[in-house]
Design a protein around this motif. Sequence first.
Motif, mmCIF file in Angstrom:
data_model
loop_
_atom_site.group_PDB
_atom_site.id
_atom_site.type_symbol
_atom_site.label_atom_id
_atom_site.label_comp_id
_atom_site.label_asym_id
_atom_site.label_seq_id
_atom_site.Cartn_x
_atom_site.Cartn_y
_atom_site.Cartn_z
ATOM 1 N N TYR A 202 12.265 -31.032 18.166
ATOM 2 C CA TYR A 202 11.005 -30.876 18.672
ATOM 3 C C TYR A 202 10.773 -31.392 19.642
ATOM 4 C CZ TYR A 202 6.492 -28.321 19.327
ATOM 5 O OH TYR A 202 5.280 -28.141 19.516
ATOM 6 N N ARG B 274 10.302 -31.002 24.655
ATOM 7 C CA ARG B 274 9.125 -31.359 24.671
ATOM 8 C C ARG B 274 9.188 -32.804 26.474
ATOM 9 N NH1 ARG B 274 8.846 -27.935 21.373
ATOM 10 N NH2 ARG B 274 7.181 -27.007 21.816
ATOM 11 N N ILE C 223 11.280 -23.074 25.357
ATOM 12 C CA ILE C 223 10.307 -23.529 25.299
ATOM 13 C C ILE C 223 9.082 -22.676 24.676
ATOM 14 C CG2 ILE C 223 7.500 -24.888 24.589
ATOM 15 C CD1 ILE C 223 9.313 -27.475 26.170
ATOM 16 N N GLU D 55 10.383 -19.900 21.730
ATOM 17 C CA GLU D 55 9.935 -20.481 20.854
ATOM 18 C C GLU D 55 9.923 -19.834 19.657
ATOM 19 O OE1 GLU D 55 10.689 -25.581 21.844
ATOM 20 O OE2 GLU D 55 8.662 -24.339 20.760
ATOM 21 N N TRP E 273 5.175 -22.349 18.199
ATOM 22 C CA TRP E 273 4.702 -24.002 18.409
ATOM 23 C C TRP E 273 4.798 -24.783 16.954
ATOM 24 C CZ3 TRP E 273 1.953 -21.427 23.246
ATOM 25 C CH2 TRP E 273 2.675 -21.055 24.476
ATOM 26 N N ALA F 269 1.277 -26.871 18.649
ATOM 27 C CA ALA F 269 1.337 -25.261 18.922
ATOM 28 C C ALA F 269 0.210 -25.987 20.359
ATOM 29 C CB ALA F 269 1.192 -24.655 18.362
ATOM 30 N N THR G 244 1.035 -27.970 23.434
ATOM 31 C CA THR G 244 2.327 -26.644 24.222
ATOM 32 C C THR G 244 1.324 -25.714 24.902
ATOM 33 O OG1 THR G 244 3.894 -27.543 22.785
ATOM 34 C CG2 THR G 244 4.589 -26.181 23.754
#
Length: 610
Positions: A83, A87, A117, A120, A123, A143, A146
């Motif tokens: 994850y 990022r 992303i 997904e 998040w 989340a 993001t």
Amino acid sequence: MDITKLAELVRNMTPAGPELYYPGGDGATFWNMVRSSGDYAADVAEITSEGRRLLAAPAEELTYSLFSLFYKQGSRLEYESVYFEKRRRLGTFAILSLLEPECERYEAALLDAVWSICGEVTWCLPAHLSNDESPRKAIDLFAAETGFTLAELRLLLGERLPPMLRAVIGEMVDERLFQPFLENGPYSWEEAEHNWSAVCAGSIGSAALLLLHEERDNERLARILEKTQRSMGFYLRGFGDDGACLEGLSYWNYGFGYFVYYSDLLSKRSGGKLDWFSEEKVRRIAGFQQKCFLGGNAVVNFSDALPHASVQLGLSRYLAAKYEEVQSPPVSLRADFREDHCSRWAPALRNLLWRGLAEDCADWGPGDFWLEDAGWLISRADTEAGTFGFAAKGGHNDEPHNHNDLGQFILAGGGDFFLSDLGCGEYTKDYFREARYVYDCNGSQGHSVPIIDGVLQSEGRGKAATILEQLISDAEIRLAVELSAAYICEGLESFTRSWVWRKTALPQLEMQDVYRFASAPQRLTERFISLIKPVESETAGVLLLAFGSMGLELHYDFERLRTEVNEITFRNHFGEDTVYYALDFHLKKPEANTELEILFKFKFTNINIS
């Protein structure tokens, strides 16, 4: 603020544009300066190096198999490593695309990262979701982060993002943040008096300030800001008037950082009419970081905090520019771009954007600080022999990221710890549940506090220290605390611990523990925690901790106390096995009234134990 007044302010807000970030809104000039200036050379080298690594590595995707591991075995690192690497790709290629807009490889990698992303399923991290919860309605720290990141990239990259991706970002942030925030709450974090309220609400509020700037958006933006402002009020309630972050310096950087990022955007878009920085408590919180350093990068790490820390130079210089009493940190403590294992975009960007707001200082300098609400006493002493640090705490055992650690203390010399706080362990399912205090880093068994008649400290708000004495002078500092409330121990009537820290050329600490029992206990153990393996000195009644040329001697009454050293392993925050030493001093003949003194003296030594 009344929603009617807030709606009026929103109607008069300036639109969101690059001027929120760059002088005159000129991003090209700023990034050209970063690319060519020696002040940013180390940053650019780190980011470029990371870009090369990521281009050569396959881009992993998040699978259900990884996601479900947390529910099956309680571990988090497997899913989170993938994850956060995603990022990392997003943030790294975004900055490189801004630095080198002519490089097609960076831009292609960035677009792939955005696409991935946005695709997904959630998040959120598995640790923040129940197994039967709809991920579409959930909002956790990551989340929210993001969504803020994608909103910021959409603004900063502008038309360089394809229209489809710009539309997808807007739709996804609306679906995963704005709609649930307005329609599915309230979420528990909305009234949290710790980092969650600042990060979650601050990220949502920031994303709204960036994406909702059309006239048709005014009502929704006002409603989001109303809820965000309320959550920020709860976040500030978690601080006493002393400005101390009970979660530790790491979470000050995190929670207060996102509070600042949001407050900056809010102030700019409102033309200064909504300004959290004018609050006196915010000013005091801003000064917390500079009080935590004990020499070099060694820091006071009570609670779930790391023992060594760097600084987010952007955040630090922004606050130094805001407040005269906030000291800009030494540039030597600058966080490496690659350091944050969570790969957070917001601080990484601002480490570049806000670099020029203030100059760095040579060093923090000496200082003594009494944080009354937290019950922390901190001393950073500069002598001809180097920098030495001492910190001790009272407080209570129901703090955010609580450790059962009343009476805990730390000693550092030359940037190294001699008596340590283990800080945060590996975050697992049990770490935040009933088994929390089985972990040595959380339970009192892993702290420099006594074990009284076989009893460890207990958790709870009523397990609180009472401050009996606190004194700061040029030559010494004193602290005395009553700690018996922390121990559910039959027959214990009082337990007082006092320290005298003498700031001589080679400082020394005098510690006295005074116990009063209804009748003599069966056993009593003074415990001290170190990452350094001790050795017996040639002098009876002296135990030595040595690291490099510096040592710490523990002087005690060997006729009354029997020493025992146990080598113990715990899992640190990054899932690595780490050895520490429990230095136990057992009272040979416990009595109903007992006074014990131990002297800690720094000295130079040729013994090197690492």
